[in-house]
Design a protein around this motif. Structure first.
Motif, mmCIF file in Angstrom:
data_model
loop_
_atom_site.group_PDB
_atom_site.id
_atom_site.type_symbol
_atom_site.label_atom_id
_atom_site.label_comp_id
_atom_site.label_asym_id
_atom_site.label_seq_id
_atom_site.Cartn_x
_atom_site.Cartn_y
_atom_site.Cartn_z
ATOM 1 N N MET A 1 1.049 -1.280 -0.003
ATOM 2 C CA MET A 1 -0.016 -0.123 -0.085
ATOM 3 C C MET A 1 1.016 1.248 0.063
ATOM 4 O O MET A 1 0.798 2.135 0.728
ATOM 5 N N ASN A 2 1.979 1.182 -0.754
ATOM 6 C CA ASN A 2 2.795 2.410 -0.862
ATOM 7 C C ASN A 2 2.007 3.439 -1.468
ATOM 8 O O ASN A 2 2.846 4.842 -1.304
ATOM 9 N N GLU A 3 0.929 3.491 -2.146
ATOM 10 C CA GLU A 3 0.082 4.752 -2.380
ATOM 11 C C GLU A 3 -0.350 5.433 -1.454
ATOM 12 O O GLU A 3 -0.529 6.863 -1.635
ATOM 13 N N PHE A 4 -0.396 4.946 -0.168
ATOM 14 C CA PHE A 4 -0.966 5.849 0.940
ATOM 15 C C PHE A 4 0.143 6.068 1.644
ATOM 16 O O PHE A 4 0.599 5.215 2.605
ATOM 17 N N ILE A 5 0.580 7.460 2.016
ATOM 18 C CA ILE A 5 1.776 8.082 2.889
ATOM 19 C C ILE A 5 1.207 9.002 3.768
ATOM 20 O O ILE A 5 0.098 9.526 3.525
ATOM 21 N N ILE A 6 1.510 8.649 4.934
ATOM 22 C CA ILE A 6 0.927 9.410 6.095
ATOM 23 C C ILE A 6 1.019 10.937 6.053
ATOM 24 O O ILE A 6 2.048 11.253 5.785
ATOM 25 N N PRO A 7 -0.110 11.603 5.855
ATOM 26 C CA PRO A 7 0.056 13.186 5.710
ATOM 27 C C PRO A 7 0.558 13.716 7.109
ATOM 28 O O PRO A 7 0.568 13.163 8.155
ATOM 29 N N ASP A 8 1.001 14.951 6.947
ATOM 30 C CA ASP A 8 1.749 15.670 8.268
ATOM 31 C C ASP A 8 0.695 15.928 9.295
ATOM 32 O O ASP A 8 0.956 15.884 10.382
ATOM 33 N N ASP A 9 -0.595 16.231 8.741
ATOM 34 C CA ASP A 9 -1.591 16.540 9.738
ATOM 35 C C ASP A 9 -1.946 15.350 10.426
ATOM 36 O O ASP A 9 -2.172 15.485 12.130
ATOM 37 N N ILE A 10 -1.943 14.021 10.217
ATOM 38 C CA ILE A 10 -2.211 12.960 10.894
ATOM 39 C C ILE A 10 -1.005 12.471 11.736
ATOM 40 O O ILE A 10 -0.923 12.218 12.887
ATOM 41 N N GLN A 11 0.162 12.431 11.095
ATOM 42 C CA GLN A 11 1.595 12.429 12.001
ATOM 43 C C GLN A 11 1.703 13.198 13.017
ATOM 44 O O GLN A 11 2.079 12.604 14.045
ATOM 45 N N ASN A 12 1.213 14.440 13.006
ATOM 46 C CA ASN A 12 1.555 15.291 14.035
ATOM 47 C C ASN A 12 0.085 15.652 14.809
ATOM 48 O O ASN A 12 0.172 16.575 15.879
ATOM 49 N N LEU A 13 -0.690 15.171 14.549
ATOM 50 C CA LEU A 13 -2.243 15.158 15.163
ATOM 51 C C LEU A 13 -2.634 16.692 15.243
ATOM 52 O O LEU A 13 -2.765 17.329 16.247
ATOM 53 N N ASN A 14 -2.481 17.173 13.951
ATOM 54 C CA ASN A 14 -2.618 18.595 13.817
ATOM 55 C C ASN A 14 -4.182 18.902 13.924
ATOM 56 O O ASN A 14 -4.894 18.469 12.794
ATOM 57 N N ILE A 15 -5.059 19.416 14.728
ATOM 58 C CA ILE A 15 -6.253 19.594 14.800
ATOM 59 C C ILE A 15 -7.063 20.914 14.263
ATOM 60 O O ILE A 15 -7.984 21.047 14.558
ATOM 61 N N GLU A 16 -5.985 21.779 13.870
ATOM 62 C CA GLU A 16 -6.538 23.202 13.717
ATOM 63 C C GLU A 16 -7.528 23.288 12.742
ATOM 64 O O GLU A 16 -8.568 23.995 12.928
ATOM 65 N N LYS A 17 -7.612 22.351 11.646
ATOM 66 C CA LYS A 17 -8.752 22.378 10.732
ATOM 67 C C LYS A 17 -10.181 21.699 11.085
ATOM 68 O O LYS A 17 -11.107 21.944 10.521
ATOM 69 N N ILE A 18 -9.872 20.812 12.036
ATOM 70 C CA ILE A 18 -10.943 20.041 12.220
ATOM 71 C C ILE A 18 -11.555 20.246 13.828
ATOM 72 O O ILE A 18 -12.331 19.395 14.134
ATOM 73 N N LYS A 19 -11.088 20.892 14.680
ATOM 74 C CA LYS A 19 -11.152 20.924 16.039
ATOM 75 C C LYS A 19 -12.750 21.175 16.270
ATOM 76 O O LYS A 19 -13.382 20.511 17.231
ATOM 77 N N SER A 20 -13.517 21.991 15.598
ATOM 78 C CA SER A 20 -14.978 22.362 16.025
ATOM 79 C C SER A 20 -15.403 21.178 15.576
ATOM 80 O O SER A 20 -16.843 21.020 16.513
ATOM 81 N N ASN A 21 -15.337 20.256 14.714
ATOM 82 C CA ASN A 21 -16.014 19.015 14.293
ATOM 83 C C ASN A 21 -15.955 18.181 15.427
ATOM 84 O O ASN A 21 -16.901 17.358 15.602
ATOM 85 N N LEU A 22 -15.059 17.997 16.373
ATOM 86 C CA LEU A 22 -15.014 16.987 17.313
ATOM 87 C C LEU A 22 -15.867 17.363 18.156
ATOM 88 O O LEU A 22 -16.454 15.973 18.960
ATOM 89 N N PHE A 23 -16.637 18.311 18.464
ATOM 90 C CA PHE A 23 -17.793 18.548 19.210
ATOM 91 C C PHE A 23 -19.056 18.019 18.990
ATOM 92 O O PHE A 23 -20.031 18.218 19.597
ATOM 93 N N HIS A 24 -19.136 17.690 17.669
ATOM 94 C CA HIS A 24 -20.493 17.191 17.101
ATOM 95 C C HIS A 24 -20.438 15.634 17.314
ATOM 96 O O HIS A 24 -21.488 15.181 17.036
ATOM 97 N N TYR A 25 -19.533 15.167 17.705
ATOM 98 C CA TYR A 25 -19.335 13.513 18.117
ATOM 99 C C TYR A 25 -20.183 13.094 19.634
ATOM 100 O O TYR A 25 -20.310 14.039 20.240
ATOM 101 N N LYS A 26 -20.985 12.192 19.477
ATOM 102 C CA LYS A 26 -21.421 11.567 20.873
ATOM 103 C C LYS A 26 -20.554 11.181 21.778
ATOM 104 O O LYS A 26 -19.883 10.338 21.429
ATOM 105 N N TYR A 27 -20.499 11.657 23.061
ATOM 106 C CA TYR A 27 -19.623 11.193 24.018
ATOM 107 C C TYR A 27 -20.211 10.906 25.299
ATOM 108 O O TYR A 27 -21.285 11.508 25.539
ATOM 109 N N SER A 28 -20.001 9.572 25.929
ATOM 110 C CA SER A 28 -20.387 9.200 27.031
ATOM 111 C C SER A 28 -19.595 9.747 28.171
ATOM 112 O O SER A 28 -18.552 9.009 28.488
ATOM 113 N N SER A 29 -19.698 10.931 28.536
ATOM 114 C CA SER A 29 -18.874 11.720 29.512
ATOM 115 C C SER A 29 -19.394 11.816 31.131
ATOM 116 O O SER A 29 -18.359 12.421 31.743
ATOM 117 N N LYS A 30 -20.276 10.902 31.348
ATOM 118 C CA LYS A 30 -20.810 11.130 32.677
ATOM 119 C C LYS A 30 -19.714 10.488 33.609
ATOM 120 O O LYS A 30 -19.478 11.347 34.822
#
Length: 371
Positions: A1-30
């Motif tokens: 699967m050499n056609e799939f190379i890890i992008p920098d954002d995943i390698q570094n967990l860069n959440i700048e572009k997607i942070k707001s979306n994380l709050f739309h997931y359902k969490y069981s936080s009690k």
């Protein structure tokens, strides 16, 4: 699967572009909220499994969001399955097929039972790639689960090459043990305690969900695949074992390439039942009141198979019994688990034609040694 190379954002967990979306997931936080209110030190929290489990849940959502962006830029990816807040509809009331479950996960169900779950899934022109993510540094358990997922998808999508993308954190062990169809990506550890607090205590002002618009993003019910019926297939295999012209059990049929896949899905294939009197000759010390003893050929590990007995008792409990030369292993089976469901299904099918005697048992054990 050499056609799939890890992008920098995943390698570094860069959440700048997607942070707001994380709050739309359902969490069981009690529970985690209660823990964090009473435990103030981050170092102390890391000693609690509930905290690390919640971190893992957020990590999975981060990776999924970043994969959505990655798929949009990668022209090799032709289809990408939506889940979580991105799904346009759900199939919660369907009992069979590939769907999004109540936890917003991609699952394959048969007769309401989850056969397998996938963290993400996408297609190229020639392959289907299922994605597994984990923050655990130990990978043996994850690696073991891959065989079932791979076998199931091979049956569902016979015209695609099945591949796996495994996304772990740096420092994970056992990477060389993964199968050849798997590609490993390593990201940084998720250490953003502030983000975790914002999610748990809803401190972040929620914005509208940012959706990626492209026809490659699809729902599970947009996908065509070969139907796999868990229990009906189990019955078919049982019936086929009786088709041999000379022997009671067709071992050659069980050794076929398709059944190698079925062993990975079921772990065991049933071949009949043995009467209580014969079973007690094999295990005289067994003193439970028996209703029926089911006989299976079970995949013990990657390279060996053996006979394993499932004793349905008069008190309705189910025991797994593995008799070896140097040891006897007896284990209680979960009343709500797959094995109990299989036994309930098969007990109405197995008539006297499926009775196996001691002579049959000894012959089968000899043949299994040659596998």
């Amino acid at each position: 699967m050499n056609e799939f190379i890890i992008p920098d954002d995943i390698q570094n967990l860069n959440i700048e572009k997607i942070k707001s979306n994380l709050f739309h997931y359902k969490y069981s936080s009690k529970s985690i909220k209660k823990l964090m209110k009473t435990t103030h030190s981050k170092e102390e929290l890391e000693d609690f499994s509930i905290y690390n489990s919640f971190k893992g849940e957020i990590y999975e959502n981060i990776i999924y969001e970043l994969l959505l962006l990655y798929a949009n830029l990668n022209t090799d990816i032709t289809k990408f399955i939506l889940k979580g807040p991105h799904q346009f509809n759900n199939n919660l009331f369907f009992k069979h097929g590939l769907m999004i479950d109540k936890s917003s996960q991609i699952v394959y169900k048969s007769a309401y039972k989850d056969i397998s779950e996938f963290d993400a899934m996408f297609f190229t022109k020639t392959s289907l790639v299922f994605v597994e993510m984990s923050t655990s540094k130990k990978t043996a358990s994850l690696n073991k689960r891959l065989a079932k997922k791979y076998a199931l998808l091979t049956i569902l999508f016979p015209h695609f090459e099945i591949k796996a993308l495994i996304i772990l954190t740096k420092g994970s062990v056992g990477l060389r043990s993964f199968p050849s169809y798997a590609t490993i990506w390593l990201s940084c550890d998720f250490t953003d305690h502030k983000l975790l607090e914002e999610i748990v205590f809803s401190k972040y002002k929620q914005e509208a969900l940012k959706q990626v618009k492209d026809k490659k993003y699809i729902q599970t019910n947009d996908i065509s695949y070969t139907r796999f019926s868990y229990f009906q297939n189990l019955e078919y295999i049982l019936q086929q074992t009786r088709k041999h012209k000379l022997h009671k059990i067709d071992i050659n049929f069980l050794q076929s390439s398709i059944n190698k896949l079925y062993f990975d899905i079921y772990t065991k294939l049933y071949i009949g039942y043995i009467c209580s009197e014969d079973f007690l000759l094999l295990l005289p010390s067994f003193n439970e009141k028996i209703f029926k003893i089911f006989v299976s050929i079970e995949k013990i590990n990657k390279g060996s198979y053996d006979l394993v007995y499932y004793a349905k008792l008069e008190n309705n409990k189910l025991k797994r019994i593995h008799i070896q030369k140097d040891s006897i292993k007896i284990k209680d089976k979960d009343m709500d688990g797959f094995t109990n469901a299989e036994v309930r299904f098969l007990k109405f099918i197995m008539d006297e034609n499926f009775l196996i005697n001691i002579k049959d048992i000894n012959l089968i054990k000899k043949l299994l040694k040659k596998w």
